[in-house]
Design a protein around this motif. Sequence first.
Motif, PDB file in Angstrom:
ATOM      1  N   GLN A 178       4.888 137.409 -29.597  1.00 56.03           N
ATOM      2  CA  GLN A 178       3.457 137.607 -29.387  1.00 56.03           C
ATOM      3  C   GLN A 178       2.864 136.444 -28.581  1.00 56.03           C
ATOM      4  N   VAL A 179       1.667 136.672 -28.027  1.00 56.49           N
ATOM      5  CA  VAL A 179       0.971 135.636 -27.256  1.00 56.49           C
ATOM      6  C   VAL A 179      -0.487 135.579 -27.694  1.00 56.49           C
ATOM      7  N   LEU A 180      -0.951 134.366 -28.012  1.00 58.67           N
ATOM      8  CA  LEU A 180      -2.354 134.127 -28.326  1.00 58.67           C
ATOM      9  C   LEU A 180      -2.843 132.934 -27.520  1.00 58.67           C
ATOM     10  N   SER A 181      -4.079 132.977 -27.083  1.00 57.45           N
ATOM     11  CA  SER A 181      -4.664 131.768 -26.523  1.00 57.45           C
ATOM     12  C   SER A 181      -5.052 130.852 -27.676  1.00 57.45           C
ATOM     13  N   TYR A 182      -5.181 129.574 -27.396  1.00 58.96           N
ATOM     14  CA  TYR A 182      -5.619 128.629 -28.424  1.00 58.96           C
ATOM     15  C   TYR A 182      -6.962 129.054 -29.001  1.00 58.96           C
ATOM     16  N   THR A 183      -7.868 129.501 -28.140  1.00 63.12           N
ATOM     17  CA  THR A 183      -9.197 129.928 -28.591  1.00 63.12           C
ATOM     18  C   THR A 183      -9.089 131.118 -29.537  1.00 63.12           C
ATOM     19  N   GLU A 184      -8.227 132.093 -29.198  1.00 59.38           N
ATOM     20  CA  GLU A 184      -8.010 133.237 -30.091  1.00 59.38           C
ATOM     21  C   GLU A 184      -7.421 132.782 -31.421  1.00 59.38           C
ATOM     22  N   ALA A 185      -6.501 131.824 -31.358  1.00 60.68           N
ATOM     23  CA  ALA A 185      -5.878 131.318 -32.580  1.00 60.68           C
ATOM     24  C   ALA A 185      -6.909 130.683 -33.505  1.00 60.68           C
ATOM     25  N   ILE A 186      -7.803 129.888 -32.949  1.00 64.99           N
ATOM     26  CA  ILE A 186      -8.842 129.255 -33.763  1.00 64.99           C
ATOM     27  C   ILE A 186      -9.760 130.313 -34.381  1.00 64.99           C
ATOM     28  N   ASP A 187     -10.096 131.344 -33.615  1.00 62.91           N
ATOM     29  CA  ASP A 187     -10.936 132.420 -34.146  1.00 62.91           C
ATOM     30  C   ASP A 187     -10.252 133.110 -35.326  1.00 62.91           C
ATOM     31  N   ILE A 188      -8.951 133.380 -35.191  1.00 61.65           N
ATOM     32  CA  ILE A 188      -8.197 134.028 -36.274  1.00 61.65           C
ATOM     33  C   ILE A 188      -8.200 133.151 -37.523  1.00 61.65           C
ATOM     34  N   LEU A 189      -7.984 131.869 -37.343  1.00 63.71           N
ATOM     35  CA  LEU A 189      -7.934 130.944 -38.479  1.00 63.71           C
ATOM     36  C   LEU A 189      -9.294 130.830 -39.162  1.00 63.71           C
ATOM     37  N   GLN A 190     -10.354 130.797 -38.374  1.00 62.67           N
ATOM     38  CA  GLN A 190     -11.692 130.667 -38.950  1.00 62.67           C
ATOM     39  C   GLN A 190     -12.115 131.921 -39.701  1.00 62.67           C
ATOM     40  N   GLN A 191     -11.573 133.074 -39.309  1.00 65.41           N
ATOM     41  CA  GLN A 191     -11.896 134.329 -39.987  1.00 65.41           C
ATOM     42  C   GLN A 191     -10.942 134.630 -41.147  1.00 65.41           C
ATOM     43  N   SER A 192      -9.891 133.807 -41.289  1.00 68.19           N
ATOM     44  CA  SER A 192      -8.903 134.033 -42.333  1.00 68.19           C
ATOM     45  C   SER A 192      -9.499 133.771 -43.716  1.00 68.19           C
ATOM     46  N   THR A 193      -8.987 134.487 -44.702  1.00 69.57           N
ATOM     47  CA  THR A 193      -9.419 134.272 -46.085  1.00 69.57           C
ATOM     48  C   THR A 193      -8.616 133.164 -46.763  1.00 69.57           C
ATOM     49  N   PHE A 198      -6.870 121.408 -43.857  1.00 67.00           N
ATOM     50  CA  PHE A 198      -7.525 120.925 -42.645  1.00 67.00           C
ATOM     51  C   PHE A 198      -8.329 122.065 -42.028  1.00 67.00           C
ATOM     52  N   GLU A 199      -9.590 121.833 -41.816  1.00 68.04           N
ATOM     53  CA  GLU A 199     -10.453 122.866 -41.259  1.00 68.04           C
ATOM     54  C   GLU A 199     -10.071 123.166 -39.812  1.00 68.04           C
ATOM     55  N   PRO A 200      -9.845 124.430 -39.463  1.00 67.74           N
ATOM     56  CA  PRO A 200      -9.527 124.766 -38.073  1.00 67.74           C
ATOM     57  C   PRO A 200     -10.783 124.736 -37.207  1.00 67.74           C
ATOM     58  N   LYS A 201     -10.793 123.860 -36.234  1.00 66.05           N
ATOM     59  CA  LYS A 201     -11.935 123.717 -35.337  1.00 66.05           C
ATOM     60  C   LYS A 201     -11.435 123.625 -33.905  1.00 66.05           C
ATOM     61  N   TRP A 202     -12.198 124.201 -32.978  1.00 64.44           N
ATOM     62  CA  TRP A 202     -11.829 124.132 -31.561  1.00 64.44           C
ATOM     63  C   TRP A 202     -11.844 122.661 -31.129  1.00 64.44           C
ATOM     64  N   GLY A 203     -10.762 122.236 -30.495  1.00 61.91           N
ATOM     65  CA  GLY A 203     -10.646 120.854 -30.059  1.00 61.91           C
ATOM     66  C   GLY A 203      -9.733 120.018 -30.933  1.00 61.91           C
ATOM     67  N   CYS A 204      -9.304 120.575 -32.075  1.00 62.31           N
ATOM     68  CA  CYS A 204      -8.381 119.877 -32.969  1.00 62.31           C
ATOM     69  C   CYS A 204      -6.992 120.497 -32.858  1.00 62.31           C
ATOM     70  N   ASP A 205      -5.975 119.675 -33.070  1.00 62.22           N
ATOM     71  CA  ASP A 205      -4.610 120.184 -33.004  1.00 62.22           C
ATOM     72  C   ASP A 205      -4.331 121.083 -34.200  1.00 62.22           C
ATOM     73  N   LEU A 206      -3.415 122.031 -34.019  1.00 62.98           N
ATOM     74  CA  LEU A 206      -3.033 122.928 -35.106  1.00 62.98           C
ATOM     75  C   LEU A 206      -2.128 122.198 -36.090  1.00 62.98           C
ATOM     76  N   GLN A 207      -2.405 122.357 -37.370  1.00 62.68           N
ATOM     77  CA  GLN A 207      -1.564 121.795 -38.421  1.00 62.68           C
ATOM     78  C   GLN A 207      -0.524 122.830 -38.847  1.00 62.68           C
ATOM     79  N   THR A 208       0.479 122.381 -39.611  1.00 63.78           N
ATOM     80  CA  THR A 208       1.542 123.285 -40.049  1.00 63.78           C
ATOM     81  C   THR A 208       0.985 124.493 -40.797  1.00 63.78           C
ATOM     82  N   GLU A 209      -0.006 124.265 -41.646  1.00 64.17           N
ATOM     83  CA  GLU A 209      -0.587 125.375 -42.396  1.00 64.17           C
ATOM     84  C   GLU A 209      -1.248 126.393 -41.463  1.00 64.17           C
ATOM     85  N   HIS A 210      -1.831 125.911 -40.377  1.00 65.39           N
ATOM     86  CA  HIS A 210      -2.434 126.814 -39.397  1.00 65.39           C
ATOM     87  C   HIS A 210      -1.350 127.610 -38.670  1.00 65.39           C
TER      88      HIS A 210
END
Length: 336
Positions: A178-193, A198-210
């Motif tokens: 699959q392919v996601l843009s970083y922006t799409e990835a952050i949106d998915i994480l922010q909408q996740s239950t 670590f809070e997913p925010k645009w401009g921060c690196d992805l953590q293992t949990e993300h």
Amino acid sequence: MWRSSGRLPALLLPRCCFALRRKGGDGLFTGRSNGSRLKVAEALLDTTAKGQEIRPASKIAEKRDNTHFFDVPSFLTVSGQLHLEVMTGAFTQVYAFGPTFRAENSQTRRHLAEFYMVEAELAFTESLKDIMEVMETLFKITTSHILSNCPDDVELFHNTVAPGQKERMEQMLKNSFQVLSYTEAIDILQQSTETFKFEPKWGCDLQTEHENCLVRHCGNIPVFVVNYPYDIKPFYARDNQDHPQHTVAAVDLLVPGVGELCGGSLREERLDLLKSRLEEHGLKDTYHWYEELRQFGSVPHGGFGLGFERYLQCILGVENIKDVIPFPRFSHSCLL
């Protein structure tokens, strides 16, 4: 002696993992249909990377101030990428497979201070899709090579260590990544239950949990995350010049059970932009030789690195990276 983390029977490890490491190395870039690649011997010493410094061992040298064996500070390499970029000027497609060193103070299940990495560089490529195609093909062909040549060893792991891993691996091999843009990835994480440390925010690196959340979101199929923010990627990543977000042409491959397996990018071949980035980071003097690769003209190029121990974790279903290498070395532990 093979040092086990305790989760696996220590006597099983040497026989199986040595065979898999050898066959996995043999399978690198085997069966490619678009031409051969030159394997380059990786330089283990570097005068730019801030790893473990090399100093003379003699007592006379110890008494001198600022004594360096090579007359300049030198370190164990953290990557062979920059040397491979030099070689692409002559051989177009090159790769290295050897040890690399990271002085990270981390004792997680997926970090080592010394590990093996596959690194590849391709000249005349202007698209991340080209890099991603090589990553995916490398993963699938190498895995197929291991399955064909070490079926008993793989089966032992899948039956006794990670039941169900065989089916999960088959899913990875038969499906397109699959392919996601970083922006799409952050949106998915922010909408996740899910609840994240670590809070997913645009401009921060992805953590293992993300990373693991994104893989699950994609049905436990490996996923590429592309176009990361300019400020969190290294100076050599190619500027997309897409203000106001401002991203670079970088890509990470995330896989089930591990998270990040590969990291790569298009390289910045435009001299003016490279100079500006080096000045921003205060690296202009250190990487003057790297600038010279572009001074008289360059070509669009890119590449990536794949952590080999993490790859073995992924295909075998081994939870702890220390169980797929003979002598695991990590912060505060170098017993052998």
